[in-house]
Design an enzyme around this catalytic site. Structure first.
Site, short mmCIF file in Angstrom:
data_model
loop_
_atom_site.label_atom_id
_atom_site.label_comp_id
_atom_site.label_asym_id
_atom_site.label_seq_id
_atom_site.Cartn_x
_atom_site.Cartn_y
_atom_site.Cartn_z
CG ASP A 1 9.06 -1.31 -0.39
OD1 ASP A 1 10.23 -1.13 0.46
OD2 ASP A 1 8.17 -0.46 -0.52
CE1 TYR B 1 -1.13 -2.42 -1.87
CE2 TYR B 1 -1.37 -2.25 0.56
CZ TYR B 1 -0.87 -1.77 -0.87
OH TYR B 1 -0.16 -0.66 -1.00
CE LYS C 1 -1.65 0.16 -6.36
NZ LYS C 1 -2.38 -0.30 -7.28
C1 F6R Z 1 1.08 3.09 -1.40
C2 F6R Z 1 1.99 3.15 -0.45
C3 F6R Z 1 1.54 3.89 0.77
C4 F6R Z 1 0.91 3.21 1.93
C5 F6R Z 1 0.45 4.07 3.24
C6 F6R Z 1 0.01 3.36 4.07
O1 F6R Z 1 1.59 2.19 -2.53
O2 F6R Z 1 3.07 2.63 -0.20
O3 F6R Z 1 0.75 5.17 0.27
O4 F6R Z 1 -0.16 2.38 1.40
O5 F6R Z 1 1.54 4.92 3.78
O6 F6R Z 1 0.90 2.59 4.66
P1 F6R Z 1 0.71 1.39 5.87
O7 F6R Z 1 -0.51 0.65 5.65
O8 F6R Z 1 1.88 0.54 5.69
O9 F6R Z 1 0.65 2.35 7.24
MG MG Z 2 6.89 0.65 0.65
MG MG Z 3 7.25 1.95 -3.80
#
Ligand code: F6R
Ligand code: MG
Ligand code: MG
Length: 370
Positions: free
Chosen positions: A11, A233, A236
């Site tokens: 990603d 973290y 994912k």
């Molecule tokens: C799960 C994922 C999303 C982000 C969520 C918060 O794998 O990629 O659900 O965890 O959108 O993202 P941030 O912390 O980048 O605002």
């Molecule tokens: Mg992403």
């Molecule tokens: Mg992804």
């Protein structure tokens, strides 16, 4: 001459948020892989995406863990990151955890599923790619495909696979692996792989009694755990897998059947929720509702002398409509639980938590219960 089939993914920026890969990033990847093919480094390739993950599917003769292949993929992800930065995409370079390439892309952020094998006269191979979930999400379907006679009729009625398969299982916390045979050790295997956040199936091999080479995998799954690599973290893992099929292996239809339940997996919103895994066409792998629900796509190829046919989008089929409807129904039901387990993951598996702060704030307001 053996062929290596590699899926390497990362990603490197989402559009918008964590929903999808911008076509300009895929164009960067297509140009890099076209040049790599022209130079003779790879034999063939296909670029795709599942949600916000950019996937490079390649064939070559360099074997697994080949430095020159991994280095070319690393450069591709770096160039795609530059493009993502230029476009202002979200989380540009998210999965590139180190500054410089160090010889093997494993442990540097991207996910890797590679296998080397002797091509049969006709070699069907399916590439599976998931978004908003973890490597253990493959445990259930891979078990069903290679060990469950209610999924794979061939285990019962085809003499060429009746003896079963050998599973290589990794303990991703202790960094150990173990080989287990089915059907003999089926219950012991299930005791491990049911705990999918810790024990993950890495590879499946034909048995020695098979007409296929028992050293050459029939399936391989990416098992990188980003938060373990990074120590915190950073996104994912969103795993990928490659599965070979037919004549001495499960049929293509038996392979796809493993995904017909929409089984529950961990991931989804903020990597902290359980939800159904929805098999979809490539165009539908957009993680929208509550950043999900988690998706899986499947591209089917025939392989000949290292050359790939055009892919067939295997879940782009009304036969999977009822699985998708069921997954939507489960999505509605799970969402109604809001912040409650088991929709929200148990504390140890969550990737976002405010609990330590809440506990600190409450401090002495906690009184001993008499
Ligand atoms: C799960 C994922 C999303 C982000 C969520 C918060 O794998 O990629 O659900 O965890 O959108 O993202 P941030 O912390 O980048 O605002
Ligand atoms: Mg992403
Ligand atoms: Mg992804």
């Amino acid at each position: 001459m053996k062929t290596t089939f590699s899926i390497i993914k990362a990603d490197v920026g989402g559009w918008p948020g964590h929903a999808w890969v911008h076509p300009d990033l895929k164009e960067v990847a297509n140009i890099k892989l076209r040049d790599a093919q022209a130079s003779g480094l790879i034999k063939d390739y296909h670029v795709t995406n599942c949600g916000d993950d950019l996937e490079l599917i390649m064939t070559h003769t360099n074997g697994i863990d080949a430095k020159e292949i991994h280095s070319m993929c690393w450069d591709t992800f770096c160039e795609a990151t530059e493009k993502a930065e230029e476009l202002g995409l979200y989380g540009a370079g998210q999965d590139l955890l180190v500054d410089a390439f160090s010889g093997n892309i494993k442990g540097m952020g991207p996910g890797v599923a590679e296998m080397e094998f002797t091509e049969r006269k006709a070699e069907p191979i399916i590439a599976f790619m998931m978004d908003k979930t973890e490597p253990g999400a493959f445990n259930f379907p891979i078990y069903k495909i290679f060990a469950d006679p209610f999924n794979t009729a061939g285990l019962v009625i085809d003499p060429s696979i009746h003896d079963g398969f050998v599973f290589e299982v990794w303990d991703i916390q202790e960094h150990k692996n173990v080989m287990m045979k089915t059907p003999e050790e089926m219950y012991d295997l299930l005791a491990l792989i049911g705990a999918k956040s810790r024990f993950v199936i890495k590879r499946v091999f034909p048995k020695k009694s098979s007409k296929l080479n028992s050293d050459e995998p029939a399936a391989v799954i990416s098992t990188e755990k980003l938060y373990q690599i990074a120590g915190e973290y950073v996104g994912k893992d969103d795993p990928v897998a490659a599965v070979r099929g037919q004549s001495g292996l499960p049929a293509v239809g038996e392979i796809l059947e493993g995904f017909s339940i929409g089984h529950l997996v961990s991931g989804w919103m903020r990597g902290s929720h359980n939800g159904p895994l929805m098999p979809v066409a490539v165009r539908d792998a957009k993680c929208t509702r509550f950043d999900g629900p988690p998706r899986v796509i499947a591209l089917g190829f025939q392989l000949k002398n290292g050359k790939l046919t055009e892919p067939v989008d295997m879940f782009d089929d009304p036969a999977f409509d009822s699985t998708r409807r069921e997954a939507q129904h489960i999505t509605d039901y799970m969402r109604r639980h809001g912040p409650f387990e088991p929709h929200r993951l148990p504390m140890a598996d969550m990737e976002y938590t405010t609990l330590p702060k809440v506990m600190k704030k409450l401090g002495t307001r906690f009184k001993k219960v008499q």
